[in-house]
Design a protein around this motif. Structure first.
Motif, mmCIF file in Angstrom:
data_model
loop_
_atom_site.group_PDB
_atom_site.id
_atom_site.type_symbol
_atom_site.label_atom_id
_atom_site.label_comp_id
_atom_site.label_asym_id
_atom_site.label_seq_id
_atom_site.Cartn_x
_atom_site.Cartn_y
_atom_site.Cartn_z
ATOM 1 N N ASP A 40 28.613 -59.403 -8.483
ATOM 2 C CA ASP A 40 29.015 -60.796 -8.284
ATOM 3 C C ASP A 40 29.994 -60.844 -7.120
ATOM 4 N N CYS A 43 34.136 -63.171 -7.038
ATOM 5 C CA CYS A 43 34.179 -63.439 -8.479
ATOM 6 C C CYS A 43 35.409 -64.233 -8.911
ATOM 7 N N GLY A 63 32.443 -57.147 -10.213
ATOM 8 C CA GLY A 63 32.896 -58.327 -9.487
ATOM 9 C C GLY A 63 33.765 -57.921 -8.320
ATOM 10 N N TYR A 88 36.280 -54.972 -11.938
ATOM 11 C CA TYR A 88 36.584 -55.845 -10.807
ATOM 12 C C TYR A 88 37.206 -55.012 -9.693
#
Length: 207
Positions: A40, A43, A63, A88
């Motif tokens: 993603d 994000c 992300g 992340y």
């Protein structure tokens, strides 16, 4: 936890964001790195991926976000939920993607409601550039896909044009998708639809 306050806009062409982020070791960040990987891009606070990781635990989710405080907070939220299929990463994806992930390692990519950078002189800061699409062509597996969404028609059209220009990808819909094919909407999508405004979305596949 209190909300993290950060600048809404970050110039990705600033010198401090032009250094490529070191690639993560997928063996270290995911309990089962062999699962399909969903990337993603942009994000933000990571709430979309938090829901996706809980909803589809047989996938891994990565992300990436250019605002470090949001990444730090998102990883804290992930730890609180004890999700071992979610990570992340702070990075400028336009600078880093070529070396960030192994070739043909990604099954799905989402680019949702990116910063529109309305002023003409700032449009070179938009995330979907030809170089990014070329890097995506390298890291996405055959049969993998990209979903783009925006509430700004000009931005959605530009993203679609740039992805369509790359022969590695085929657009799956002639018109805008009427529904989100994913089971989880982003915060921005929810807000846009609640206000009765349109969302422009399209999906591309790598044959």
């Amino acid at each position: 936890m209190p909300l993290v306050r950060v600048r809404q806009h970050v110039n990705p062409l600033s010198q401090k964001y032009l250094v490529a982020t070191a690639p993560p070791n997928l063996q270290d960040i995911f309990a089962k790195p062999e699962r399909p990987l969903h990337l993603d891009i942009g994000c933000a606070r990571g709430l979309f991926l938090l829901e996706m990781a809980e909803h589809q635990p047989d996938w891994n989710y990565l992300g990436v976000e250019i605002r470090q405080p949001l990444v730090d907070r998102a990883n804290q939220d992930r730890n609180m939920r004890q999700l071992n299929n979610l990570h992340y990463l702070f990075c400028n994806i336009n600078t880093s993607l070529k070396t960030l992930l192994p070739p043909q390692s990604v099954q799905a990519v989402t680019i949702q409601f990116p910063d529109p950078w309305f002023k003409r002189r700032h449009q070179k800061r938009r995330v979907v550039q030809p170089e990014l699409v070329e890097a995506l062509a390298g890291c996405i597996k055959p049969g993998g896909w990209i979903l783009v969404q925006s509430d700004v028609l000009e931005v959605a059209e530009e993203m679609c044009d740039r992805i369509s220009e790359n022969p590695a990808f085929t657009r799956q819909n002639q018109n805008w998708l009427p529904e989100n094919p994913l089971p989880v909407p982003t915060e921005r999508e929810r807000t846009t639809l609640e206000q009765g405004m349109p969302v422009y979305r399209s999906q591309f596949q790598k044959p």
